[in-house]
Design a protein around this motif. Structure first.
Motif, PDB file in Angstrom:
ATOM      1  N   PRO A  66     -48.979  38.200  37.561  1.00 45.14           N
ATOM      2  CA  PRO A  66     -48.131  37.628  38.619  1.00 45.14           C
ATOM      3  C   PRO A  66     -48.936  37.145  39.832  1.00 45.14           C
ATOM      4  CG  PRO A  66     -47.173  39.656  37.800  1.00 45.14           C
ATOM      5  CD  PRO A  66     -48.532  39.544  37.173  1.00 45.14           C
ATOM      6  N   ILE A  78     -50.109  33.694  39.228  1.00 47.26           N
ATOM      7  CA  ILE A  78     -49.034  32.718  39.457  1.00 47.26           C
ATOM      8  C   ILE A  78     -48.981  32.384  40.944  1.00 47.26           C
ATOM      9  CG2 ILE A  78     -46.556  32.315  39.326  1.00 47.26           C
ATOM     10  CD1 ILE A  78     -46.409  34.125  36.962  1.00 47.26           C
ATOM     11  N   MET A  79     -48.993  33.435  41.763  1.00 50.26           N
ATOM     12  CA  MET A  79     -48.975  33.260  43.214  1.00 50.26           C
ATOM     13  C   MET A  79     -50.166  32.419  43.671  1.00 50.26           C
ATOM     14  SD  MET A  79     -46.527  34.377  44.915  1.00 50.26           S
ATOM     15  CE  MET A  79     -45.899  35.118  46.388  1.00 50.26           C
ATOM     16  N   THR A  80     -51.357  32.737  43.142  1.00 54.22           N
ATOM     17  CA  THR A  80     -52.566  32.023  43.532  1.00 54.22           C
ATOM     18  C   THR A  80     -52.445  30.539  43.200  1.00 54.22           C
ATOM     19  OG1 THR A  80     -53.770  34.016  42.988  1.00 54.22           O
ATOM     20  CG2 THR A  80     -55.063  32.042  43.301  1.00 54.22           C
ATOM     21  N   LYS A  81     -51.944  30.267  42.018  1.00 52.12           N
ATOM     22  CA  LYS A  81     -51.801  28.868  41.617  1.00 52.12           C
ATOM     23  C   LYS A  81     -50.816  28.143  42.529  1.00 52.12           C
ATOM     24  CE  LYS A  81     -53.470  28.772  36.976  1.00 52.12           C
ATOM     25  NZ  LYS A  81     -54.795  28.241  37.272  1.00 52.12           N
ATOM     26  N   LEU A  82     -49.726  28.828  42.857  1.00 48.13           N
ATOM     27  CA  LEU A  82     -48.737  28.217  43.741  1.00 48.13           C
ATOM     28  C   LEU A  82     -49.355  27.871  45.084  1.00 48.13           C
ATOM     29  CD1 LEU A  82     -45.409  30.204  43.397  1.00 48.13           C
ATOM     30  CD2 LEU A  82     -45.880  27.850  42.766  1.00 48.13           C
ATOM     31  N   GLU A  83     -50.176  28.777  45.585  1.00 44.51           N
ATOM     32  CA  GLU A  83     -50.741  28.552  46.906  1.00 44.51           C
ATOM     33  C   GLU A  83     -51.764  27.433  46.905  1.00 44.51           C
ATOM     34  OE1 GLU A  83     -51.752  32.344  48.615  1.00 44.51           O
ATOM     35  OE2 GLU A  83     -49.684  32.975  48.292  1.00 44.51           O
ATOM     36  N   GLN A  84     -52.200  27.052  45.719  1.00 43.25           N
ATOM     37  CA  GLN A  84     -53.081  25.885  45.647  1.00 43.25           C
ATOM     38  C   GLN A  84     -52.301  24.659  45.202  1.00 43.25           C
ATOM     39  OE1 GLN A  84     -57.074  26.725  43.927  1.00 43.25           O
ATOM     40  NE2 GLN A  84     -56.082  28.669  43.648  1.00 43.25           N
ATOM     41  N   ASP A 106     -50.555  24.146  42.691  1.00 45.22           N
ATOM     42  CA  ASP A 106     -50.609  23.860  41.258  1.00 45.22           C
ATOM     43  C   ASP A 106     -49.335  24.400  40.599  1.00 45.22           C
ATOM     44  OD1 ASP A 106     -51.181  23.463  38.629  1.00 45.22           O
ATOM     45  OD2 ASP A 106     -52.883  24.840  38.539  1.00 45.22           O
ATOM     46  N   ALA A 119     -48.770  27.283  37.545  1.00 41.90           N
ATOM     47  CA  ALA A 119     -48.004  28.491  37.847  1.00 41.90           C
ATOM     48  C   ALA A 119     -46.865  28.662  36.852  1.00 41.90           C
ATOM     49  CB  ALA A 119     -47.462  28.418  39.272  1.00 41.90           C
TER      50      ALA A 119
END
Lengths: 281, 366, 286
Positions: free
Chosen positions: A234, A237-243, A245, A249
């Protein structure tokens, strides 16, 4: 299913099927199905190759492994100790029993972030318990062990609350018969009681496991978030969202979603199957 | 079979009827909800009846984590200034969080009038969805960065590991705390500063720089997702020997947790961190708040705004304010993102995007 | 299946005949281990929260739970629960009626779908509403034109909360109603009772404890949800911060005591509902 249960009537005299079923399906679609389908639609914008590369990236694979292993370990611990807690609560009387019984529900109620912060404070190297374990060379916070502890906290009620009612309804007669036949206590437990408890234990295990796979709020505080070591799915997912992407995510989200669905389906089929066996037997 | 069919048709009818009914109320509710929130304003208006001229106005400033205390004070100062200037009441609402997360919220529809984020890249992300113009950074002076900061080391009292510069961070037994550059704006400044140091000391050899940061991250036991998380890990959990932090966060930690416990070490070389500000065109045009939003950001450059920035440990750019707070900032050679890293876009692509130099550190087997 | 009803702890259970009970010392050991485990996992975190909350004295505690931002967060949290819990209760009863009293194809799939929100990461729960209602989402542009704000406003927070607490009531009463079968209701129907009469007079009294327990759990979780709400909230102070988010904000502002004070407030709310349940139970037993 319909044919398999002879007791069930093909035509029910009870009213309200249309409206209750209609509302159930409508509400389910509105709250669960339609929103979840957004994940599928979003990922359909990716090519197969992109999708595959995203979900099999080594760091993503490592995060599945960590989520999987810690959730599994936590669910296992909960099965053992959850059973014990349920046993003690059902079978023995002791002062403060009601209070203890209520405590079991609190992990449902406590915001996961608060649980994470509190557990980190306790199990960090300078915390109450962390400082006791430090000299022994055991590190809890910021290791997979810390994640496991957070997940034990989160999953405990699931096991206790599924085992408790079954344990209550367990008939004394079979136990008595076993004792009369001269079986020892432990043997009675293993041969007579445990088989009865296996379906609820399995259910509790699976619920705790499924919940643990997805847990985020409490874990980010205690895990240390080290890529390849303590980074959970999870969080990725958060990391990808913050970039920004979104595709990446949702691709990981989709994988987790499918795993969750399959796991739950297995539990429900298992349960239905064991219920049917009980009727047949 | 017939039974099933009948059931399903009944289910369908009920479901359909409910859908219709609910979508009907749904939009009604939504409308009610929005008017409900905007009604909050007129009520406050009644409380201060003296301004007949202009209706009170609200601004939403979406910012990153370490600016909480700064904007808490600045908002009050600006509200007073604006009231004196125009007679209008202005309420500024604040939202804080990780810089990337905040930018994403604005992209997803959080109605921010102004954004004040940790780095230009996060504001650049708003250009694509048409929230602001690609030339946003030219709108205000000084790259739209009314205050600057840099990256310093926070060490424990007495500096027991004798950490003086970047190369001391990779000594045996030194544990370094920094947030994850993927999720934290501050951590990206940390990373680039370390990279710049390594380049300079290795005749601009990129491979050597890569090795240096890789070694550096081997000394990192915990990667929090944000700057505040890392500070807590270092200060409260007492983990690590050195914290790579915004200068303003390091100074704030000294103030919050007592000077006796920590010391600040300024390395030989660091980076000029410019947290920029911008107007979100699409929102201010929709809400007709452009005038006050511009004044809000412009006032950051005023004497009072600069003084508040200095008070909260940001380096002011106005000479008078810079002079006043000179003693709390050490002089240090500063790399610049545009000059030394060809701007944020290039830096982001090279280092922080998927597969960039940071990801390579955490590739198994490397 | 998440917990069937626990409601009544059988008081007779402890008076089991000696020969099928564990010996005294064994009992004490088992109780001790269980209590030790609960202490390590559940009690210690709770104690920590209260110790930290009162670290700076009662004044700070009171101040931090009565400051305007905390109160507005409390209001928002209660409002969210007030909307989410009844809706999920209504759904739970309808779903249980359909599933427990009738036979139809695909029941396992339906039950699994109802369970699904239990197992979905809160992050994903938030993400789906962003994908749907966000400015870049499927419905976002249209909603924007209509001037309707869903995420980063109350409706989004409520939706995410409903999603997360979706299965609690249904899951609590489905097994209960299944175990009770349909005979009583069928008898009533054959005597000419109408649908609502059957439900109010026969079904409801039979399931009231399970229902109550489900509502309590649903409510507790609705007030405590963090992950999903965090994604859709926007974190605007005094506007879209729920209590759990307010806890996080205070923590990030190094106001540890205040942060734990607000957390303890949430705990107290949960304990209050549990106490209410115990009291009702006790009264009805008399």
């Amino acid at each position: 299913m319909k044919g398999s249960k002879p007791k069930a009537k093909a035509k029910s005299v009870l009213p309200g099927f249309g409206i209750s079923m209609g509302f159930t399906i409508f509400y389910l679609c509105l709250i669960v199905i339609i929103p979840l389908s957004a994940v599928f639609i979003k990922t359909s914008g990716m090519t197969m190759v992109q999708f595959w590369e995203t979900i099999t990236n080594p760091r993503v694979l490592a995060s599945y492994r960590i989520s999987f292993l810690t959730a599994f370990a936590a669910a296992l611990i909960n099965v053992v100790f959850g059973l014990l807690v349920a046993w003690v609560l059902v079978r023995y009387n002791f002062p403060g029993k009601k209070l203890i019984d209520s405590l079991v529900d609190l992990p449902f109620a406590l915001p996961t972030a608060v649980a994470g912060i509190a557990l980190t404070a306790i199990y960090a190297p300078n915390g109450w318990i962390g400082s006791l374990l430090q000299p022994l060379g055991i590190k809890v916070a910021f290791t997979p062990l810390g994640i496991t502890i957070a997940l034990v906290f989160i999953g405990l009620p699931f096991v206790v609350r599924t085992v408790q009612p079954v344990l209550q309804d367990l008939e004394k007669d079979t136990e008595e018969a076993a004792v009369m036949l001269g079986a020892y206590r432990l043997r009675t437990f293993i041969k007579v009681i445990l088989p009865e408890l296996i379906p609820p234990l399995l259910t509790g295990f699976a619920m705790a496991f499924a919940r643990g796979l997805g847990e985020f709020g409490s874990v980010v505080f205690i895990s240390g978030n080290m890529p390849l070591k303590t980074e959970i799915a999870p969080l990725l997912i958060m990391t990808k969202l913050e970039q920004f992407d979104y595709m990446g995510a949702t691709a990981i989200a989709l994988v987790m979603l499918v795993i969750a669905f399959v796991m739950l389906l297995i539990i429900n089929v298992l349960q239905w199957w064991s219920g049917r066996r009980a009727i047949a037997g | 079979m017939k039974q099933t069919l009948m059931f399903s048709s009944r289910i369908l009818t009920v479901a359909l009827a409910l859908t219709l009914a609910l979508t009907g109320c749904g939009s009604g509710n939504g409308g009610g909800g929005t008017t409900g929130t905007s009604e909050g304003t007129p009520q406050q208006e009644k409380a201060t009846p003296q301004n007949e001229a202009k209706k009170p106005v609200k601004l939403l400033n979406v910012s990153y984590d370490p600016t909480r205390e700064l904007y808490d004070e600045y908002n009050k100062a600006f509200a007073a200034h604006w009231k004196a200037e125009t007679g209008q009441d202005v309420t500024i609402e604040q939202s804080h969080g990780g810089s990337g997360k905040q930018a994403r919220s604005v992209i997803d529809g959080l109605k921010a009038d102004v954004v004040t984020l940790a780095l230009g890249y996060d504001i650049d992300a708003l250009v694509g969805p048409g929230l602001l113009d690609s030339e946003w950074q030219k709108q205000f002076e000084h790259n739209s960065s009314p205050y600057t900061s840099t990256i310093v080391f926070l060490v424990r009292k007495g500096n027991p590991k004798n950490i003086l510069d970047w190369n001391d961070l990779i000594k045996d037994g030194v544990e370094v705390i920094t947030p994850n550059p993927k999720t934290s704006g501050g951590a990206r400044w940390n990373y680039l500063a370390a990279w710049g140091y390594a380049l300079k000391h290795n005749n601009n050899d990129e491979e050597k720089a890569k090795e240096f940061v890789k070694e550096l991250f081997k000394h990192v036991p915990v990667l929090d997702s944000g700057a505040r998380g890392s500070t807590t890990t270092f200060v409260e959990r007492k983990l690590g020997d050195v914290l790579l932090a915004w200068e303003n966060e390091a100074l704030l930690s000294l103030k919050e947790f007592g000077e006796g416990e920590f010391e600040i070490v300024t390395p030989s070389i660091s980076i000029l961190a410019e947290p920029p500000v911008a107007i979100v065109d699409k929102v201010v045009d929709g809400r007709e708040t452009r005038e006050v939003a511009e004044a809000y950001l412009q006032y950051l450059y005023s004497e009072e705004g600069q003084d508040i920035a200095g008070k909260h440990f940001y380096r002011p750019i106005l000479p008078a304010a810079a002079e006043k707070y000179k003693s709390q900032f050490k002089e240090v050679e500063l790399l610049q993102i545009d000059k030394d890293f060809q701007g944020w876009k290039a830096a982001q692509e090279k280092h922080f995007n998927d597969g960039g130099t940071f990801d390579q550190i955490y590739t198994p087997g490397s | 299946m998440a917990g069937t009803v626990t409601a009544h702890l059988d008081h007779k259970a402890a008076q089991r005949p000696q020969h099928i009970n564990e010996s005294g010392p064994m009992r004490i050991i088992l109780i001790a281990i269980a209590l030790l485990f609960l202490t390590l996992v559940v009690v210690l975190p709770l104690v920590t929260i209260f110790i930290e909350a009162f670290k700076k004295g009662v004044d700070v505690y009171v101040a931090s739970i009565t400051e305007p931002y905390a109160l507005s967060a409390l209001r928002l949290t209660l409002l969210t629960a007030v909307v989410a819990v009844p809706l999920n209760t209504l759904f739970g009863v309808a779903a249980a009626w359909a599933i427990a009293k009738f036979q139809f194809r695909g029941k396992n799939i339906l039950i699994t779908l109802i369970d699904l929100p239990f197992a979905i990461s809160p992050v994903i729960a938030g993400l789906i509403f962003v994908l749907l209602f966000g400015a870049q989402g499927f419905l976002g542009p249209w909603l924007d034109q209509q001037g309707i704000q869903i995420i980063f406003a109350l409706p989004g927070i409520v939706l995410a909360t409903i999603f997360v607490t979706f299965p609690f009531v249904a899951r609590e009463i489905i097994p209960l109603m299944q175990a009770q079968g349909t005979q009583e209701e069928e008898a009533a129907a054959s005597l000419g009772a109408r649908g609502w009469q059957i439900f109010w007079r026969i079904t409801l009294p039979n399931i009231k404890w399970g229902l109550l327990y489900g509502i309590i759990l649903c409510n507790a979780r609705a007030m405590g949800e963090f992950g999903a709400v965090s994604v859709v909230s926007g974190h605007i102070r005094g506007q879209t911060n729920t209590l759990p988010l307010h806890v996080e904000i205070l923590y990030n502002e190094y106001q540890f005591a205040a942060s734990f004070a607000v957390a303890s407030l949430l705990l107290l709310l949960a304990v209050l509902t549990l106490v209410a349940k115990a009291v009702i139970e006790w009264k009805s037993e008399k």
